[in-house]
Scaffold this active site. Structure first.
Site, PDB file in Angstrom:
ATOM      1  N   THR A   1      -6.022  14.232 -13.704  1.00  0.00           N
ATOM      2  CA  THR A   1      -6.249  12.820 -13.394  1.00  0.00           C
ATOM      3  C   THR A   1      -6.039  12.586 -11.899  1.00  0.00           C
ATOM      4  O   THR A   1      -5.236  13.257 -11.263  1.00  0.00           O
ATOM      5  CB  THR A   1      -5.328  11.901 -14.206  1.00  0.00           C
TER       6      THR A   1
ATOM      7  N   ILE B   1      -3.972  15.701  -3.634  1.00  0.00           N
ATOM      8  CA  ILE B   1      -3.263  16.673  -4.465  1.00  0.00           C
ATOM      9  C   ILE B   1      -4.056  16.978  -5.731  1.00  0.00           C
ATOM     10  O   ILE B   1      -4.129  18.126  -6.168  1.00  0.00           O
ATOM     11  CB  ILE B   1      -1.853  16.162  -4.807  1.00  0.00           C
TER      12      ILE B   1
ATOM     13  N   VAL C   1      -6.548   5.256 -15.601  1.00  0.00           N
ATOM     14  CA  VAL C   1      -5.338   5.660 -16.326  1.00  0.00           C
ATOM     15  C   VAL C   1      -4.510   4.473 -16.799  1.00  0.00           C
ATOM     16  O   VAL C   1      -3.600   4.639 -17.620  1.00  0.00           O
ATOM     17  CB  VAL C   1      -4.453   6.610 -15.488  1.00  0.00           C
TER      18      VAL C   1
ATOM     19  N   SER D   1       7.513  12.844  -7.428  1.00  0.00           N
ATOM     20  CA  SER D   1       7.608  12.711  -5.980  1.00  0.00           C
ATOM     21  C   SER D   1       9.016  13.031  -5.522  1.00  0.00           C
ATOM     22  O   SER D   1       9.974  12.945  -6.311  1.00  0.00           O
ATOM     23  CB  SER D   1       7.255  11.278  -5.558  1.00  0.00           C
TER      24      SER D   1
ATOM     25  N   TYR E   1       7.770   2.006  -5.347  1.00  0.00           N
ATOM     26  CA  TYR E   1       7.152   3.310  -5.589  1.00  0.00           C
ATOM     27  C   TYR E   1       8.196   4.286  -6.121  1.00  0.00           C
ATOM     28  O   TYR E   1       7.943   5.012  -7.105  1.00  0.00           O
ATOM     29  CB  TYR E   1       6.538   3.823  -4.291  1.00  0.00           C
TER      30      TYR E   1
ATOM     31  N   ALA F   1      10.930   3.602  -7.707  1.00  0.00           N
ATOM     32  CA  ALA F   1      11.279   3.212  -9.072  1.00  0.00           C
ATOM     33  C   ALA F   1      10.242   3.710 -10.077  1.00  0.00           C
ATOM     34  O   ALA F   1      10.582   4.199 -11.156  1.00  0.00           O
ATOM     35  CB  ALA F   1      11.423   1.693  -9.154  1.00  0.00           C
ATOM     36  N   SER F   2       8.972   3.605  -9.705  1.00  0.00           N
ATOM     37  CA  SER F   2       7.912   4.054 -10.614  1.00  0.00           C
ATOM     38  C   SER F   2       7.946   5.574 -10.784  1.00  0.00           C
ATOM     39  O   SER F   2       7.674   6.086 -11.877  1.00  0.00           O
ATOM     40  CB  SER F   2       6.542   3.596 -10.103  1.00  0.00           C
TER      41      SER F   2
ATOM     42  N   THR G   1      -2.176  13.949   3.092  1.00  0.00           N
ATOM     43  CA  THR G   1      -3.305  13.479   2.295  1.00  0.00           C
ATOM     44  C   THR G   1      -3.782  12.144   2.862  1.00  0.00           C
ATOM     45  O   THR G   1      -3.165  11.576   3.768  1.00  0.00           O
ATOM     46  CB  THR G   1      -2.900  13.252   0.825  1.00  0.00           C
TER      47      THR G   1
END
Length: 266
Positions: A22, A28, A71, A149, A162, A164-165, A197
């Protein structure tokens, strides 16, 4: 010198298997698709940008195809994965890589920024993992590798939402691994650091503005924090994903593997 070269390692057990990647059109995800293709895996590249997904599949060659995948939508994931089954007969590997980021001081975050990060990064992993895992249980085999991450291990300033996710991704990975172990299904995550990236390029600009410094200073800070002394490449992450998908990692599950160049070692 480019570090995005084809992996010299061959995992012969992967040959002939089928995988979904996905967020596989760029960054990446594209590197993961490339690494798996090099292992003679049939790869379905799912991405919100169908045009780029198909273009990447054409560039990679092999038994590879691109398809539209949102997604955040159960209907889209269900339909997309069903299409992969139609093309490949089944699939045995899911690399749940799709992710987004925004950057802001925590006290200035909006509901929209919070929801956007959680919808893609956390809900997206939940939906794709759940739907794939239901099939894997029926098949009696399967491997899931989620992209978390460095920010899933250490809370990152300006990226609180970010982080937290991504912490959620790591917690989900650990719990799901325990539930699925009895079915012979392994679930792991990779935790990349400062990866060069398109996403990082946007983050560098945002961070430079928020810190009132030049973008070159931000990049220099990233490299200074990295003991191996350079920015990470997508290929650095992809080679670890290929390993985790293979039988070489047969006794590894529930792990959040640091691929950070030494930024974090816990």
């Amino acid at each position: 010198m480019s570090h995005d070269i084809a992996s010299p390692y061959q995992y012969h057990d992967l040959a002939g298997k089928a995988a979904i990647v996905t967020g596989g059109a760029t960054g990446i995800g594209r590197a993961i698709a490339r690494a798996l293709t090099a292992q003679r895996v049939r790869v379905a590249i799912g991405d919100i940008d169908e045009v780029k997904a198909k273009r990447t599949a054409e560039e990679l060659g092999g038994e590879t195809f691109g398809f539209h995948l949102d997604v955040c939508s159960r209907a889209s994931v269900t339909a997309g994965f069903a299409r992969v089954n139609e093309v490949f007969g089944s699939f045995q590997i899911l690399a749940a890589n799709a992710g987004v980021s925004t950057m802001q001081h925590a006290l200035k975050l909006t509901d929209e920024e919070w929801d956007f990060n959680f919808d893609v990064n956390a809900r997206g992993v939940f939906l794709t993992n759940q739907i794939a895992a239901r099939q894997f249980v029926g098949q009696g085999r399967g491997v899931i590798v989620n992209t978390a991450s460095l920010a899933a291990k250490v809370g990152a300033p300006l990226l609180a939402h970010y982080s937290a996710s991504k912490f959620a991704v790591l917690g989900w990975t650990q719990a799901l691994a325990r539930e699925l172990a009895a079915h012979g299904i392994r679930v792991n995550a990779v935790c990349p650091g400062f990866v060069k990236t398109g996403m990082q390029s946007r983050e560098v600009e945002w961070e430079a503005e928020l810190r009132s410094v030049e973008p070159e200073r931000v990049i220099g800070d990233y490299i200074a924090q990295t003991p191996l002394g350079r920015l990470e490449t997508p290929g650095d992450v992809a080679d670890v994903v290929a390993f985790l998908c293979s039988d070489a990692a047969r006794f590894m599950t529930g792990q959040g593997i640091n691929v950070t160049g030494g930024v974090y070692t816990g």
